[in-house]
Design a protein around this motif. Structure first.
Motif, PDB file in Angstrom:
ATOM      1  N   SER A 287      47.990 -77.145 -87.789  1.00 22.82           N
ATOM      2  CA  SER A 287      49.210 -77.863 -88.147  1.00 22.82           C
ATOM      3  C   SER A 287      49.370 -77.941 -89.663  1.00 22.82           C
ATOM      4  O   SER A 287      48.436 -78.286 -90.384  1.00 22.82           O
ATOM      5  CB  SER A 287      49.163 -79.278 -87.559  1.00 22.82           C
ATOM      6  N   GLY A 288      50.552 -77.589 -90.123  1.00 21.96           N
ATOM      7  CA  GLY A 288      50.857 -77.684 -91.543  1.00 21.96           C
ATOM      8  C   GLY A 288      50.333 -76.553 -92.393  1.00 21.96           C
ATOM      9  O   GLY A 288      50.590 -76.525 -93.608  1.00 21.96           O
ATOM     10  N   ALA A 289      49.625 -75.591 -91.806  1.00 17.77           N
ATOM     11  CA  ALA A 289      48.985 -74.542 -92.602  1.00 17.77           C
ATOM     12  C   ALA A 289      49.991 -73.651 -93.316  1.00 17.77           C
ATOM     13  O   ALA A 289      49.695 -73.100 -94.381  1.00 17.77           O
ATOM     14  CB  ALA A 289      48.082 -73.687 -91.718  1.00 17.77           C
ATOM     15  N   LEU A 290      51.181 -73.484 -92.738  1.00 20.01           N
ATOM     16  CA  LEU A 290      52.172 -72.594 -93.350  1.00 20.01           C
ATOM     17  C   LEU A 290      53.145 -73.332 -94.259  1.00 20.01           C
ATOM     18  O   LEU A 290      54.035 -72.722 -94.845  1.00 20.01           O
ATOM     19  CB  LEU A 290      52.940 -71.840 -92.262  1.00 20.01           C
ATOM     20  N   GLY A 291      52.996 -74.645 -94.357  1.00 19.94           N
ATOM     21  CA  GLY A 291      53.796 -75.408 -95.307  1.00 19.94           C
ATOM     22  C   GLY A 291      55.290 -75.298 -95.095  1.00 19.94           C
ATOM     23  O   GLY A 291      56.057 -75.230 -96.064  1.00 19.94           O
ATOM     24  N   GLY A 292      55.720 -75.276 -93.838  1.00 23.14           N
ATOM     25  CA  GLY A 292      57.143 -75.238 -93.556  1.00 23.14           C
ATOM     26  C   GLY A 292      57.780 -73.867 -93.636  1.00 23.14           C
ATOM     27  O   GLY A 292      59.006 -73.744 -93.505  1.00 23.14           O
ATOM     28  N   ARG A 293      56.967 -72.828 -93.849  1.00 17.88           N
ATOM     29  CA  ARG A 293      57.530 -71.471 -93.921  1.00 17.88           C
ATOM     30  C   ARG A 293      57.859 -70.936 -92.530  1.00 17.88           C
ATOM     31  O   ARG A 293      57.331 -71.393 -91.521  1.00 17.88           O
ATOM     32  CB  ARG A 293      56.557 -70.544 -94.654  1.00 17.88           C
ATOM     33  N   ALA A 294      58.743 -69.920 -92.504  1.00 17.67           N
ATOM     34  CA  ALA A 294      59.300 -69.417 -91.250  1.00 17.67           C
ATOM     35  C   ALA A 294      58.315 -68.509 -90.528  1.00 17.67           C
ATOM     36  O   ALA A 294      57.543 -67.772 -91.159  1.00 17.67           O
ATOM     37  CB  ALA A 294      60.594 -68.661 -91.532  1.00 17.67           C
ATOM     38  N   PHE A 295      58.377 -68.543 -89.178  1.00 15.57           N
ATOM     39  CA  PHE A 295      57.489 -67.686 -88.389  1.00 15.57           C
ATOM     40  C   PHE A 295      58.153 -67.338 -87.064  1.00 15.57           C
ATOM     41  O   PHE A 295      58.811 -68.175 -86.443  1.00 15.57           O
ATOM     42  CB  PHE A 295      56.145 -68.376 -88.119  1.00 15.57           C
ATOM     43  N   ALA A 318      53.196 -75.162 -81.252  1.00 11.91           N
ATOM     44  CA  ALA A 318      53.296 -76.615 -81.408  1.00 11.91           C
ATOM     45  C   ALA A 318      53.038 -77.055 -82.840  1.00 11.91           C
ATOM     46  O   ALA A 318      53.552 -78.098 -83.277  1.00 11.91           O
ATOM     47  CB  ALA A 318      52.318 -77.304 -80.457  1.00 11.91           C
ATOM     48  N   ASP A 319      52.236 -76.288 -83.576  1.00 16.74           N
ATOM     49  CA  ASP A 319      51.854 -76.688 -84.923  1.00 16.74           C
ATOM     50  C   ASP A 319      52.711 -76.056 -86.023  1.00 16.74           C
ATOM     51  O   ASP A 319      52.556 -76.402 -87.200  1.00 16.74           O
ATOM     52  CB  ASP A 319      50.385 -76.330 -85.171  1.00 16.74           C
ATOM     53  N   LEU A 320      53.594 -75.112 -85.682  1.00 14.63           N
ATOM     54  CA  LEU A 320      54.472 -74.527 -86.690  1.00 14.63           C
ATOM     55  C   LEU A 320      55.510 -75.560 -87.113  1.00 14.63           C
ATOM     56  O   LEU A 320      56.183 -76.163 -86.274  1.00 14.63           O
ATOM     57  CB  LEU A 320      55.163 -73.277 -86.137  1.00 14.63           C
ATOM     58  N   ASP A 321      55.661 -75.757 -88.417  1.00 12.95           N
ATOM     59  CA  ASP A 321      56.513 -76.850 -88.902  1.00 12.95           C
ATOM     60  C   ASP A 321      57.716 -76.369 -89.690  1.00 12.95           C
ATOM     61  O   ASP A 321      58.397 -77.177 -90.335  1.00 12.95           O
ATOM     62  CB  ASP A 321      55.688 -77.828 -89.745  1.00 12.95           C
ATOM     63  N   GLY A 322      58.017 -75.062 -89.655  1.00 16.89           N
ATOM     64  CA  GLY A 322      59.206 -74.540 -90.318  1.00 16.89           C
ATOM     65  C   GLY A 322      60.142 -73.898 -89.313  1.00 16.89           C
ATOM     66  O   GLY A 322      60.043 -74.125 -88.105  1.00 16.89           O
ATOM     67  N   TYR A 323      61.098 -73.121 -89.817  1.00 19.43           N
ATOM     68  CA  TYR A 323      61.973 -72.362 -88.920  1.00 19.43           C
ATOM     69  C   TYR A 323      61.098 -71.463 -88.054  1.00 19.43           C
ATOM     70  O   TYR A 323      60.238 -70.732 -88.564  1.00 19.43           O
ATOM     71  CB  TYR A 323      62.954 -71.522 -89.735  1.00 19.43           C
ATOM     72  N   LYS A 324      61.302 -71.509 -86.729  1.00 23.40           N
ATOM     73  CA  LYS A 324      60.435 -70.740 -85.845  1.00 23.40           C
ATOM     74  C   LYS A 324      61.211 -70.227 -84.647  1.00 23.40           C
ATOM     75  O   LYS A 324      62.147 -70.874 -84.167  1.00 23.40           O
ATOM     76  CB  LYS A 324      59.240 -71.580 -85.388  1.00 23.40           C
ATOM     77  N   ARG A 325      60.802 -69.041 -84.186  1.00 26.16           N
ATOM     78  CA  ARG A 325      61.387 -68.436 -83.011  1.00 26.16           C
ATOM     79  C   ARG A 325      60.293 -67.770 -82.188  1.00 26.16           C
ATOM     80  O   ARG A 325      59.310 -67.271 -82.729  1.00 26.16           O
ATOM     81  CB  ARG A 325      62.448 -67.399 -83.402  1.00 26.16           C
ATOM     82  N   TRP A 326      60.497 -67.792 -80.858  1.00 20.89           N
ATOM     83  CA  TRP A 326      59.531 -67.207 -79.930  1.00 20.89           C
ATOM     84  C   TRP A 326      60.319 -66.465 -78.858  1.00 20.89           C
ATOM     85  O   TRP A 326      61.142 -67.053 -78.157  1.00 20.89           O
ATOM     86  CB  TRP A 326      58.674 -68.315 -79.312  1.00 20.89           C
ATOM     87  N   PHE A 327      60.051 -65.149 -78.749  1.00 26.11           N
ATOM     88  CA  PHE A 327      60.729 -64.313 -77.769  1.00 26.11           C
ATOM     89  C   PHE A 327      59.701 -63.553 -76.935  1.00 26.11           C
ATOM     90  O   PHE A 327      58.690 -63.064 -77.464  1.00 26.11           O
ATOM     91  CB  PHE A 327      61.653 -63.305 -78.459  1.00 26.11           C
ATOM     92  N   ALA A 328      59.974 -63.431 -75.640  1.00 24.40           N
ATOM     93  CA  ALA A 328      59.130 -62.668 -74.723  1.00 24.40           C
ATOM     94  C   ALA A 328      59.940 -61.507 -74.144  1.00 24.40           C
ATOM     95  O   ALA A 328      61.099 -61.689 -73.743  1.00 24.40           O
ATOM     96  CB  ALA A 328      58.603 -63.555 -73.599  1.00 24.40           C
ATOM     97  N   VAL A 329      59.309 -60.339 -74.083  1.00 17.72           N
ATOM     98  CA  VAL A 329      59.993 -59.110 -73.665  1.00 17.72           C
ATOM     99  C   VAL A 329      59.511 -58.712 -72.274  1.00 17.72           C
ATOM    100  O   VAL A 329      58.317 -58.430 -72.075  1.00 17.72           O
ATOM    101  CB  VAL A 329      59.737 -57.973 -74.664  1.00 17.72           C
ATOM    102  N   ALA A 330      60.418 -58.659 -71.313  1.00 17.83           N
ATOM    103  CA  ALA A 330      60.069 -58.331 -69.930  1.00 17.83           C
ATOM    104  C   ALA A 330      59.671 -56.865 -69.803  1.00 17.83           C
ATOM    105  O   ALA A 330      60.325 -55.974 -70.361  1.00 17.83           O
ATOM    106  CB  ALA A 330      61.241 -58.631 -69.009  1.00 17.83           C
ATOM    107  N   GLY A 331      58.586 -56.621 -69.066  1.00 19.63           N
ATOM    108  CA  GLY A 331      58.158 -55.264 -68.761  1.00 19.63           C
ATOM    109  C   GLY A 331      57.461 -54.533 -69.880  1.00 19.63           C
ATOM    110  O   GLY A 331      57.153 -53.336 -69.750  1.00 19.63           O
ATOM    111  N   ALA A 332      57.189 -55.213 -70.991  1.00 20.93           N
ATOM    112  CA  ALA A 332      56.592 -54.552 -72.154  1.00 20.93           C
ATOM    113  C   ALA A 332      55.079 -54.478 -72.014  1.00 20.93           C
ATOM    114  O   ALA A 332      54.431 -55.396 -71.513  1.00 20.93           O
ATOM    115  CB  ALA A 332      56.947 -55.302 -73.434  1.00 20.93           C
TER     116      ALA A 332
END
Length: 399
Positions: A287-295, A318-332
């Motif tokens: 938590s907080g390791a990226l200092g609010g940077r995007a991931f 849960a620990d990312l504290d900046g702009y964040k996105r998570w996508f999963a690709v079906a069948g990959a």
């Protein structure tokens, strides 16, 4: 730790070796040397032509220029073979270039291709190093640089994968207006050509007692990347360093290269945005390791959905504290974010168990990685990142 060292090694080795084997299988019909000229002529009449692979055309307005750099970090010895001397890196620099300039760039050097065929292609399939080296990339050596300044994106490949396996992504980012440093980490893949022409052996391959741990590898890659950025921004190692916008730097990686992205960000606050493509986090990002940077996390739905089997993704999210996105690709597959399944598909050999079309995998990877860096490094609005997209129904946003 929820995901073991054994699972990491198996995932990296199986995903790549199966993919490479499918590419190689297309060369299985090569004829053996014959004893007479008549039989040689007959064999030639039925032998297939040499395999000719190509990567898809880039999608941006620029051409992709390419230049290979060899760098030496005189502040530290090589972490895997200290007796070999100072740490060396081999880096392919891709940059926005003027259309119609330069000469086609090779996919790998012949020596790198020989290592790739020897270590990553199962024997008996007939693929040659020359065929691997001559994959048509759409990049050009000696191309004239486009005017302007562009964000820098560092790309780091997966465990045992040479840097060339992320070329389709690198060329596309360059065509869209990014400088890309595609870094090879000697000792961690099938071979990178060093400044003296030698090919680095794979020290970390295979796992087992005495081998570096995933945590050691990601930590070392963080140091590699910080050194690389220092050198590029210093303006002395690359004649086109003036193209780099030093205030807009990102990093993306595949597999353990993706796990190395937050490690590099912790080491270097200049990296303002990171992407992990289907890599287990070693270690989980605190938590907080990226200092609010995007991931951004982009992975296969087999393991990397919310609540999926790779708990390091949920724990890190849960620990990312900046702009964040998570996508999963079906069948990959695990390798779907690299070039290798695409080359297999061009050979007419499917990848069993993973229905996502290989070209589609490249298109998805290019679209989402570029959109993320367009938003975070250039400040462009990117609706693709805001939810599910009708243009990419295989991709599902998580959380």
């Amino acid at each position: 730790m929820a995901t073991s060292r054994r699972r990491l090694a198996a995932s990296a080795i199986v995903a790549l070796s199966v993919s490479v084997a499918t590419v190689a299988a297309s060369g299985a019909a090569y004829a053996a040397p014959a004893a007479s000229s008549a039989s040689s002529a007959a064999a030639a009449a039925v032998a297939p032509a040499a395999l000719q692979f190509s990567l898809p055309a880039s999608t941006g307005p620029y051409a992709a220029g390419e230049e290979v750099l060899h760098l030496t970090d005189t502040s530290r010895l090589d972490p895997w073979v200290p007796a070999s001397g100072y740490r060396q890196l081999t880096v392919s620099m891709f940059y926005p270039a003027r259309q119609g300039t330069g000469q086609p760039a090779p996919y790998m050097s012949l020596g790198e291709a020989q290592g790739f065929v020897q270590d990553r292609v199962p024997p008996g399939f007939g693929v040659t190093a020359e065929e691997v080296a001559s994959v048509q990339t759409g990049a050009f050596t000696g191309a004239k640089a486009a005017p302007g300044k562009f964000p820098l994106v560092v790309l780091s490949p997966g465990l045992e994968n040479p840097r060339a396996t992320l070329t389709a992504l690198a060329t596309d980012l360059a065509s869209r207006g990014f400088v890309v440093a595609l870094v090879g980490h000697p000792g961690e893949d099938s071979g990178e050509q060093l400044a003296d022409g030698s090919i680095s052996p794979c020290v970390t391959c295979g796992g087992g007692p005495g081998k570096p741990t995933p945590e050691q590898i990601t930590a070392n890659r963080g140091v590699d990347v910080k050194f690389l950025i220092d050198q590029l921004l210093g303006g002395r190692v690359w004649k086109l360093s003036h193209l780099i916008d030093r205030h807009a730097i990102g990093m993306a990686g595949h597999s353990i290269g993706g796990a190395a992205a937050p490690a590099a960000m912790e080491d270097d606050p200049r990296i303002s945005a990171g992407v992990n493509m289907d890599g287990t986090f070693y270690p989980v990002v605190p938590s907080g390791a990226l200092g609010g940077r995007a991931f951004m996390m982009l992975g296969r739905d087999e393991d990397h959905t919310a609540g999926g089997s790779d708990s390091s993704w949920s724990d890190t999210w849960a620990d990312l504290d900046g702009y964040k996105r998570w996508f999963a690709v079906a069948g990959a597959s695990h390798a779907a974010f690299t070039d290798v399944p695409l080359l297999a598909q061009q050979a007419g050999i499917p990848l069993p168990g993973y229905p996502l079309d290989a070209l589609r995998g490249v298109q998805i990877t290019r679209a989402y990685v570029a959109a993320f860096f367009e938003k975070t490094l250039k400040g462009c609005p990117e609706p693709l990142l805001d939810g599910n997209s009708a243009a990419y129904p295989e991709v599902a946003i998580q959380h």
